[in-house]
Design an enzyme around this catalytic site. Structure first.
Site, PDB file in Angstrom:
ATOM      1  N   GLU A 154       5.359  -3.542 -37.670  1.00  0.00           N
ATOM      2  CA  GLU A 154       5.312  -2.964 -39.014  1.00  0.00           C
ATOM      3  C   GLU A 154       6.224  -1.749 -39.110  1.00  0.00           C
ATOM      4  OE1 GLU A 154       2.233  -0.048 -40.097  1.00  0.00           O
ATOM      5  OE2 GLU A 154       0.960  -1.116 -38.674  1.00  0.00           O
ATOM      6  N   LYS A 289      -9.119   1.286 -37.235  1.00  0.00           N
ATOM      7  CA  LYS A 289      -8.913   2.728 -37.181  1.00  0.00           C
ATOM      8  C   LYS A 289     -10.239   3.473 -37.217  1.00  0.00           C
ATOM      9  CE  LYS A 289      -4.344   2.198 -39.165  1.00  0.00           C
ATOM     10  NZ  LYS A 289      -3.457   2.369 -40.317  1.00  0.00           N
TER      11      LYS A 289
END
Length: 397
Positions: A154, A289
């Site tokens: 990414e 996360k």
């Protein structure tokens, strides 16, 4: 006629029965068999494309994809006028010309004809945008053509993960690690509205220097960024989408988004999760996360039908920590096991992604624990100050 079509079920059924008779149009009226077949198929497709007669299981045949380029109003006018023509011209040989005209309008350019005679079709063809093509780096293009392993990366981590020049240095180091293990890295981004599958050093530096001025791009942002020739850094969602269309099956990132804490109230759920549920790319990461509600994130992935595996552990990792308190849905202990799962997913045509979580290495766990404690304190302060939803974010990779 449109209002007449939407009357009660008895009227709709009777009208549909008349339409079924299109296949029985007498040949002596001068209507070719092919045209009669087209008309019959077209009317059977109407319930699906115009919501006239919602008959179960009916779908628009592939031969009618041309109709998608027409405006809704044009299609409605054509179909209602077509129905009127049925009643007025069935017994009139002159009806053939009108039937043929409408068939050309609906089906596009007939066989053997180089240009449509329908003015509306000409307008549609003129206004139809060209297909958007991705730009492949020579290295990635050659690797895909030769069947070499390619790993997608990414670009949001470059633009929003850390400041310049650390972001550029990290991006180059990550690509180097991929190459060291025998694969070809393909950092994905959008530059000037064009999706780039594999960025060269100049492109990476461009994104790194612009930083947060580059827009984050998930699936929902694609039309805006591509359509207006903007720059975009792809999130997990955006990277998966472009990687899948490029034929790349594996994508490596730091951590995925998920259900935010309090998400059961705010409905703040990352697009990464829904993308995993509909895009066949295997995502390898360090878990969700740390700022997220990991139990609900795993529940949401289960709902989306996403296979979640943890590499070498029985507990799902929490990015900076090896521990989240959540049991791993399944465990793999070798790269071969993970590869077989990915292949099985493709062979089964599941059309969903896969999440393979790799816990932070033990030698970095102590530093990760310090960061995790800081995150927990920050979340507690945010809760006390009434900060929630999109305002709570992690500025790291």
């Amino acid at each position: 006629m449109l209002g007449e079509h939407r009357q009660g079920p008895m009227g709709a059924s009777a009208h549909y029965s008349k339409l079924q008779k299109f296949n029985c149009i007498p040949a002596q009226l001068g209507v070719p068999a092919q045209t009669r077949c087209w008309l019959s198929k077209f009317y059977r497709a109407l319930p699906a494309c115009c919501s006239f007669w919602r008959l179960p299981g009916q779908r628009l045949p592939g031969s009618f994809q041309h109709t998608a380029s027409h405006s809704a109003s044009g299609l409605i006018k054509a179909s209602s006028g077509y129905s009127s023509l049925l009643h007025a011209r069935m017994a009139d040989s002159r009806g053939h010309n009108r039937l043929a005209t409408i068939a050309r309008h609906i089906l596009g350019v007939p066989s053997g004809q180089t240009e449509t005679t329908c003015p509306h079709c000409k307008i549609c063809q003129k206004e139809s945008p060209s297909k958007i093509e991705s730009k492949f780096s020579p290295e990635v293009r050659d690797a895909l053509q030769q069947g070499k392993p390619v790993v997608a990366l990414e670009s949001t981590i470059i633009s929003h993960g850390m400041p310049y020049p650390q972001n550029l240095q990290t991006a180059l180091e990550v690509e180097a690690v991929v190459r060291q293990h025998g694969a070809v890295p393909a950092t994905i981004a959008i530059i000037g509205g064009q999706p780039c599958i594999g960025c060269d050093k100049e492109q990476l530096e461009y994104i790194a220097q612009r930083g947060t001025a580059v827009r984050k791009v998930s699936r929902r942002d694609m039309p805006l960024v591509v359509g207006n020739s903007l720059d975009g850094a792809t999130t997990v969602s955006g990277t998966m989408l472009l990687a899948a269309r490029a034929g790349i099956k594996v994508f490596v990132t730091g951590g995925i988004g998920g259900v935010h804490r309090g998400g059961h109230v705010s409905m703040d759920v990352s697009a990464d999760l829904t993308e995993l549920g509909r895009t066949p790319v295997a995502v390898v990461c360090a878990g969700a996360k740390s700022v997220l509600d990991i139990p609900r994130t795993l529940e949401y992935l289960e709902t989306q039908g996403v296979c979640v595996a943890v590499y070498g552990a029985d507990e799902f990792p929490a990015f900076f920590s090896q521990h989240s308190g959540c049991k791993a849905p399944c465990r793999v202990d070798t790269p071969q096991q993970a590869a077989r799962m990915i292949c099985a997913s493709y062979d089964l045509h599941l059309d969903t992604g896969m999440l393979i979580a790799v816990p932070i290495p033990a030698e970095y766990a102590a530093e990760g624990a310090v960061i995790q404690r800081a995150i927990e304190e920050s979340l507690a302060e945010a809760d006390q100050q009434g900060i929630a939803g999109a305002e709570v974010c992690y500025a790291g990779p």
